[in-house]
Design a protein around this motif. Structure first.
Motif, mmCIF file in Angstrom:
data_model
loop_
_atom_site.group_PDB
_atom_site.id
_atom_site.type_symbol
_atom_site.label_atom_id
_atom_site.label_comp_id
_atom_site.label_asym_id
_atom_site.label_seq_id
_atom_site.Cartn_x
_atom_site.Cartn_y
_atom_site.Cartn_z
ATOM 1 N N PRO A 142 0.925 -1.173 0.000
ATOM 2 C CA PRO A 142 0.065 -0.028 -0.097
ATOM 3 C C PRO A 142 0.767 1.275 -0.121
ATOM 4 C CG PRO A 142 -0.104 -1.091 2.041
ATOM 5 C CD PRO A 142 0.652 -2.099 1.128
ATOM 6 N N GLN A 310 -7.569 4.037 0.730
ATOM 7 C CA GLN A 310 -6.870 4.828 0.165
ATOM 8 C C GLN A 310 -7.577 6.076 -0.841
ATOM 9 O OE1 GLN A 310 -3.342 2.638 -1.146
ATOM 10 N NE2 GLN A 310 -2.597 2.653 0.676
ATOM 11 N N ARG A 315 -4.410 8.140 0.974
ATOM 12 C CA ARG A 315 -3.358 7.357 1.485
ATOM 13 C C ARG A 315 -2.515 7.666 2.434
ATOM 14 N NH1 ARG A 315 2.021 5.548 -1.988
ATOM 15 N NH2 ARG A 315 2.585 7.546 -1.145
#
Length: 405
Positions: A142, A310, A315
Motif C-alpha cells: 500500500p 486509500q 493514502r
C-alpha cells in the motif's frame, strides 16, 4: 563503536541489530538519534525515513551518520528492507548517494539478500523465494509497491551515481576477486548473493569500505572483520499479559493473522472504524485486558480493500490515522500492565515504539529469522517486518519471550 547502522524503519533496525549481536558485537538499537554518548560495539539508529519526503530522509540520515561517527564508528551501513521497497521517487538511492558523498566513499556495495527469509539477488534481480520481487505480492504494497525486480534499474532511477553490477560468478570466486572487480570510478554496485556463504564472502570483501547499503544479510560477515566471534544474546524471561498488534497487509502477515485468530480472541480495525471514530484507544485497551489469552488487534486487510480505503480517504491520511491509533493504544497498554507486545509491520512498529516512548532497545535472542526479542524497561517486544516469520509466529514469539536463555 566499530559499526554504525542507519535503518530506514524500526523492524529493519531490530533485524540488523540481531545479525550484529549474533556475530558477537555488543549491540544496541536506538530509537531516533540519541543525544548522549554510548559504549557499544555496534549502534543501530532506527529512523522512520522510508516513506517521508526525500530531503527529510537525507537530512535525518546525515545527522544519524554524524552521531555514529562521533561515537567512533569505523564503518556505516545504510539498512534498507530485504525487499528493497521504496518508490521510483526514493528514498534508497538518494539517501545512499548523500551518505556516500558525505563519507567520501568510492564504492557503495549494495545487496538486500537475506536467504534465510527467501530473499536472493541474482543477475541483478531480487527474488522472494522462487519468484521475482514484482510477482511476490510486493507489487501490491500500500505504501511502497515494487513493480520492478531489476535492482539496477530501481537504483538508477534514484541516484546520480553510476550503478554497476557484480555478478554471482565473481562472488563465488571469493573476497579477493570481488575487490579486484570493483570499478575504478565511483559507483553504487548491486552485488549478487544467493546464500549465506555469499554474504560472508561479501562481508570479507567489504573490510575497510566506508559505506554499505542493504538488508541485514549484508552485515553477516562484518563482525569477523573486527575480531568478533558468534554468540547468542542473553535473555531474561518476561512474563505477564501480552498482545499482538498487526498493521501489515503483507501475504505472510495475513496468513499469521488467520492462524492466530483460531487460537485467541481477535478484533479487526477497519479504515471506516478509524476514520469515523467508532473505536477508541481506551475502549480497545479495556477489551485487551478483559481477555484471558493474549489477544490480536489487527488492521491487515486484503490489498483491494486497502486500495479502496486509500481512494476514499487518501493514502497518507488513512496511514497516519491508523499509526496514531496504534501509538496511543501502546501508551494505554503499557500504562495498564501489558508486558509482552508482538507487532507486525514496519510502520506499525514505529508507531508502537513511539507510543512507548522507548529510547534504547536491548537486543535479545532470535524469535524468527530477522526478528529478535527486544527489551524496553520491563517489557518484551517483537517488531516483525510484514513478510517475516512462519505462520505460527505470533504464538511462538509470545511463548519464547517467557523463556530465559
Amino acid at each position: 563503536m566499530k559499526i554504525g547502522v542507519i535503518a530506514d524503519d524500526f523492524t529493519g533496525a531490530s533485524d540488523i541489530a540481531l545479525t550484529l549481536a549474533e556475530g558477537g558485537l555488543r549491540t544496541a538499537q536506538f530509537v531516533g538519534i540519541p543525544d548522549t554518548d554510548t559504549n557499544v560495539d555496534a549502534g543501530v539508529v532506527a529512523l522512520k525515513s522510508r516513506t517521508i519526503p526525500v530531503q527529510d530522509a537525507v537530512n535525518q540520515s546525515i545527522k544519524a551518520c554524524d552521531w555514529l561517527l562521533s561515537q567512533g564508528s569505523e564503518q556505516i551501513i545504510f539498512k534498507v528492507c530485504s525487499t528493497f521497497d521504496s518508490t521510483d521517487a526514493g528514498n534508497i538511492g538518494q539517501v545512499a548517494e548523500a551518505l556516500g558523498d558525505h563519507l567520501n566513499a568510492q564504492h557503495i556495495l549494495t545487496c538486500p539478500a537475506f536467504p534465510a527469509n527467501g530473499r536472493s539477488v541474482y543477475m541483478g534481480h531480487l527474488f522472494v523465494n522462487d519468484v521475482l520481487l514484482n510477482e511476490s505480492g510486493m507489487q501490491d504494497h500500500p505504501l511502497t509497491p515494487m513493480k520492478d525486480a531489476d535492482l539496477r534499474r530501481v537504483l538508477a532511477r534514484q541516484t546520480k551515481w553510476p550503478v554497476r553490477h557484480l555478478p554471482h560468478a565473481i562472488v563465488a570466486q571469493g573476497a579477493a576477486e570481488i575487490r579486484r572487480a570493483l570499478p575504478a570510478e565511483k559507483a553504487m554496485i548491486i552485488v549478487d548473493a544467493i546464500s549465506d556463504t555469499d554474504l560472508h564472502t561479501i562481508g570479507q570483501a567489504a573490510k575497510g569500505q566506508k559505506l554499505l547499503t542493504g538488508g541485514s544479510g549484508i552485515a553477516i560477515g562484518l563482525p569477523a572483520n573486527f575480531g568478533a566471534t558468534p554468540a547468542i544474546p542473553p535473555w531474561q524471561a518476561v512474563t505477564g499479559p501480552g498482545v499482538v498488534l498487526s498493521g501489515s497487509c503483507s501475504r505472510a502477515t495475513r496468513g499469521q493473522v488467520q492462524h492466530y485468530k483460531a487460537l485467541a480472541p481477535s478484533r479487526e480495525i477497519t479504515a471506516i472504524d478509524v476514520m469515523s471514530g467508532n473505536v477508541t484507544t481506551n475502549g480497545l485497551a479495556n477489551w485487551v485486558l478483559d481477555q484471558d489469552t493474549a489477544p490480536l488487534i489487527y488492521s491487515s486487510a486484503d490489498p483491494a480493500i486497502v486500495a479502496q480505503a486509500q481512494q476514499d480517504y487518501g493514502r497518507e491520511t488513512i496511514a497516519d490515522r491508523i499509526e496514531t491509533l496504534f501509538a496511543e493504544l501502546a501508551t494505554h497498554l503499557a500504562a495498564r500492565g501489558i508486558k509482552r507486545i508482538v507487532v507486525a509491520g514496519g510502520e506499525t512498529s514505529g508507531a508502537v515504539v513511539t507510543g512507548l516512548q522507548a529510547k534504547t532497545l536491548h537486543i535479545g535472542p532470535k524469535l524468527a529469522p530477522g526478528v529478535p526479542a527486544l527489551r524496553h524497561d520491563d517489557m518484551a517486544l517483537a517488531l516483525k517486518s510484514g513478510n517475516f516469520g512462519a505462520t505460527d509466529f505470533f504464538a511462538t514469539a509470545l511463548r519464547d519471550m517467557e523463556t530465559s536463555i
